[in-house]
Design a protein around this motif. Sequence first.
Motif, mmCIF file in Angstrom:
data_model
loop_
_atom_site.group_PDB
_atom_site.id
_atom_site.type_symbol
_atom_site.label_atom_id
_atom_site.label_comp_id
_atom_site.label_asym_id
_atom_site.label_seq_id
_atom_site.Cartn_x
_atom_site.Cartn_y
_atom_site.Cartn_z
ATOM 1 N N ARG A 112 0.808 -1.265 0.182
ATOM 2 C CA ARG A 112 0.086 -0.013 0.089
ATOM 3 C C ARG A 112 0.938 1.139 -0.071
ATOM 4 O O ARG A 112 0.508 2.265 -0.807
ATOM 5 N N GLU A 113 1.957 1.364 0.674
ATOM 6 C CA GLU A 113 2.954 2.298 0.819
ATOM 7 C C GLU A 113 3.753 2.832 -0.289
ATOM 8 O O GLU A 113 3.741 3.835 -0.938
ATOM 9 N N SER A 114 3.921 1.489 -1.302
ATOM 10 C CA SER A 114 4.665 1.490 -2.416
ATOM 11 C C SER A 114 3.645 1.831 -3.684
ATOM 12 O O SER A 114 4.369 2.155 -4.588
ATOM 13 N N GLY A 115 2.513 1.717 -3.482
ATOM 14 C CA GLY A 115 1.477 2.051 -4.684
ATOM 15 C C GLY A 115 1.336 0.628 -5.369
ATOM 16 O O GLY A 115 0.782 0.733 -6.432
ATOM 17 N N THR A 116 1.891 -0.552 -4.946
ATOM 18 C CA THR A 116 1.669 -1.703 -5.663
ATOM 19 C C THR A 116 0.762 -2.691 -5.484
ATOM 20 O O THR A 116 0.471 -3.701 -5.720
ATOM 21 N N LEU A 117 -0.320 -2.428 -4.288
ATOM 22 C CA LEU A 117 -1.472 -3.141 -3.885
ATOM 23 C C LEU A 117 -2.331 -3.282 -4.770
ATOM 24 O O LEU A 117 -2.611 -2.682 -5.816
ATOM 25 N N THR A 126 -0.520 -8.662 -2.991
ATOM 26 C CA THR A 126 0.569 -8.230 -3.470
ATOM 27 C C THR A 126 0.952 -8.810 -4.956
ATOM 28 O O THR A 126 2.010 -8.376 -5.443
ATOM 29 N N HIS A 127 0.147 -9.789 -5.426
ATOM 30 C CA HIS A 127 0.478 -10.250 -6.658
ATOM 31 C C HIS A 127 -0.344 -9.967 -7.810
ATOM 32 O O HIS A 127 -1.425 -10.813 -8.170
ATOM 33 N N GLY A 128 -0.473 -8.630 -8.377
ATOM 34 C CA GLY A 128 -1.266 -8.338 -9.258
ATOM 35 C C GLY A 128 -1.043 -9.090 -10.759
ATOM 36 O O GLY A 128 0.207 -9.580 -11.045
ATOM 37 N N GLY A 129 -2.023 -9.228 -11.307
ATOM 38 C CA GLY A 129 -1.839 -9.962 -12.593
ATOM 39 C C GLY A 129 -1.773 -11.312 -12.897
ATOM 40 O O GLY A 129 -1.461 -11.955 -13.822
ATOM 41 N N CYS A 130 -1.866 -11.992 -11.600
ATOM 42 C CA CYS A 130 -1.707 -13.447 -11.851
ATOM 43 C C CYS A 130 -2.986 -14.084 -11.739
ATOM 44 O O CYS A 130 -4.222 -13.705 -11.482
ATOM 45 N N ASP A 131 -3.022 -15.389 -12.469
ATOM 46 C CA ASP A 131 -4.236 -16.057 -12.748
ATOM 47 C C ASP A 131 -4.577 -16.913 -11.608
ATOM 48 O O ASP A 131 -3.676 -17.108 -10.774
ATOM 49 N N LEU A 132 -5.832 -17.043 -11.055
ATOM 50 C CA LEU A 132 -6.231 -17.609 -10.218
ATOM 51 C C LEU A 132 -7.071 -18.853 -10.468
ATOM 52 O O LEU A 132 -7.983 -18.779 -11.093
ATOM 53 N N ILE A 133 -6.721 -19.874 -9.576
ATOM 54 C CA ILE A 133 -7.308 -21.229 -9.885
ATOM 55 C C ILE A 133 -8.162 -21.428 -8.703
ATOM 56 O O ILE A 133 -7.798 -21.896 -7.714
ATOM 57 N N GLY A 134 -9.656 -21.673 -8.904
ATOM 58 C CA GLY A 134 -10.300 -22.132 -7.888
ATOM 59 C C GLY A 134 -10.517 -23.615 -7.724
ATOM 60 O O GLY A 134 -10.926 -24.104 -8.713
ATOM 61 N N LEU A 188 -9.117 3.101 -7.329
ATOM 62 C CA LEU A 188 -9.707 3.828 -6.135
ATOM 63 C C LEU A 188 -9.704 2.927 -4.894
ATOM 64 O O LEU A 188 -9.419 3.392 -3.625
ATOM 65 N N MET A 189 -9.898 1.582 -5.014
ATOM 66 C CA MET A 189 -9.796 0.927 -3.855
ATOM 67 C C MET A 189 -8.628 0.533 -3.256
ATOM 68 O O MET A 189 -8.350 0.255 -2.236
ATOM 69 N N CYS A 190 -7.473 0.521 -4.351
ATOM 70 C CA CYS A 190 -6.069 0.177 -3.727
ATOM 71 C C CYS A 190 -5.416 1.247 -3.303
ATOM 72 O O CYS A 190 -4.578 1.287 -2.518
ATOM 73 N N HIS A 191 -5.426 2.313 -4.244
ATOM 74 C CA HIS A 191 -4.687 3.397 -4.033
ATOM 75 C C HIS A 191 -5.357 4.684 -3.437
ATOM 76 O O HIS A 191 -4.700 5.722 -3.151
ATOM 77 N N GLY A 192 -6.700 4.762 -3.533
ATOM 78 C CA GLY A 192 -7.205 5.967 -3.005
ATOM 79 C C GLY A 192 -7.416 7.083 -3.896
ATOM 80 O O GLY A 192 -7.757 8.056 -3.505
ATOM 81 N N ARG A 193 -6.932 6.891 -5.277
ATOM 82 C CA ARG A 193 -6.673 8.064 -5.963
ATOM 83 C C ARG A 193 -6.631 7.372 -7.325
ATOM 84 O O ARG A 193 -6.120 6.470 -7.646
ATOM 85 N N LEU A 194 -7.068 8.423 -8.353
ATOM 86 C CA LEU A 194 -7.259 8.004 -9.724
ATOM 87 C C LEU A 194 -6.734 9.253 -10.535
ATOM 88 O O LEU A 194 -7.422 10.455 -10.407
ATOM 89 N N ASP A 195 -5.743 8.989 -11.223
ATOM 90 C CA ASP A 195 -4.897 10.330 -12.198
ATOM 91 C C ASP A 195 -5.876 10.379 -13.270
ATOM 92 O O ASP A 195 -5.684 9.322 -14.173
ATOM 93 N N ILE A 196 -6.540 11.333 -13.667
ATOM 94 C CA ILE A 196 -7.501 11.242 -14.863
ATOM 95 C C ILE A 196 -6.668 11.408 -16.188
ATOM 96 O O ILE A 196 -6.928 10.575 -17.107
ATOM 97 N N GLU A 197 -5.508 12.195 -16.090
ATOM 98 C CA GLU A 197 -4.672 12.207 -17.622
ATOM 99 C C GLU A 197 -4.137 11.010 -17.996
ATOM 100 O O GLU A 197 -4.283 10.575 -19.001
ATOM 101 N N SER A 198 -3.319 10.344 -16.899
ATOM 102 C CA SER A 198 -2.828 9.144 -17.089
ATOM 103 C C SER A 198 -3.945 7.970 -17.562
ATOM 104 O O SER A 198 -3.584 7.183 -18.334
ATOM 105 N N PHE A 199 -5.002 7.980 -17.059
ATOM 106 C CA PHE A 199 -5.938 7.031 -17.189
ATOM 107 C C PHE A 199 -6.666 7.172 -18.740
ATOM 108 O O PHE A 199 -6.788 6.254 -19.285
ATOM 109 N N GLN A 200 -6.886 8.450 -18.900
ATOM 110 C CA GLN A 200 -7.338 8.799 -20.233
ATOM 111 C C GLN A 200 -6.518 8.156 -21.338
ATOM 112 O O GLN A 200 -6.696 7.673 -22.259
ATOM 113 N N ALA A 201 -5.222 8.465 -21.038
ATOM 114 C CA ALA A 201 -4.225 8.057 -22.152
ATOM 115 C C ALA A 201 -4.019 6.458 -22.026
ATOM 116 O O ALA A 201 -3.764 5.889 -23.016
ATOM 117 N N ARG A 202 -4.209 5.983 -21.146
ATOM 118 C CA ARG A 202 -4.065 4.472 -21.060
ATOM 119 C C ARG A 202 -4.933 3.678 -22.042
ATOM 120 O O ARG A 202 -4.705 2.695 -22.477
#
Length: 269
Positions: A112-117, A126-134, A188-202
């Motif tokens: 959370r502190e490093s922005g990787t949550l 802490t493992h973003g982008g991983c496939d999950l098998i239930g 918003l849930m992980c970082h509490g913030r959304l940068d609009i300009e970068s979101f639009q570009a992405r």
Amino acid sequence: MRHALDAVHCESGFRSASVDLIYGLPKQTLSGFARTLDTVIALAPDRVATYAYAHLPERFKAQRQIQAADLPDAAMRLRLLGLTVDKLTEAGYRYIGMDHFARADDDLSRARESGTLQRNFQGYSTHGGCDLIGLGMSAISHVGTSFSQNPRDLPSYYAALDAGRLPVARGLELCEDDAIRADAISRLMCHGRLDIESFQARHHIDFGLYFEHSLLQLRALADDGLVEITQDHLRVTARGRYLLRNIAMCFDAYLARETVPAVRYSRAL
């Protein structure tokens, strides 16, 4: 207690031990839940998750035995949540979001502190982008851009296994809109913030036009002091951190649009 948990970590190879609690249960009181919290704090787990009880008797047969009059009302549920936040914070836990708390030296706090949550349907990670098998009855898998769920009843689950088939009862493939909205909700849930300009570009969108309806709903929450809206960003306030679900609802295209503004905060507590 803490030394005992540390020993278990070393022997098993696990990095964290977590305890899940539920508030809002029938006949639950502040004094009783305070004792529960004190017991958990004495055990000193690395993480604590406190989930709000969801009363769905039409879906779960066992819940039909619960008398609605025995359930804490919205005011009491809010007090139970406040008690939880106060006690765990005083004990050195940090509020991660969505009812999750972690010790300062835990990987979730560091992420959370490093922005990787990251967050998925199982919770924070802490493992973003991983496939999950239930595995198991009713378990949910997330592979690539697809979700699938196993049967909710044992006979159907076993029948699929006995037939040599993957026990998948239903599935969903995300469309582009799903992915864009999921990204907004996650930030918003992980970082509490959304940068609009970068979101639009992405995502190659005009944020104001694409989320016109969502922004209308968010402004009502902004009036309540839950979120800050500017031309550059969306930011969850300290007060809004405990009502992240309500903020996320504004971006959910699958909720009936005419009903979202009427959703009471108590339903998310």
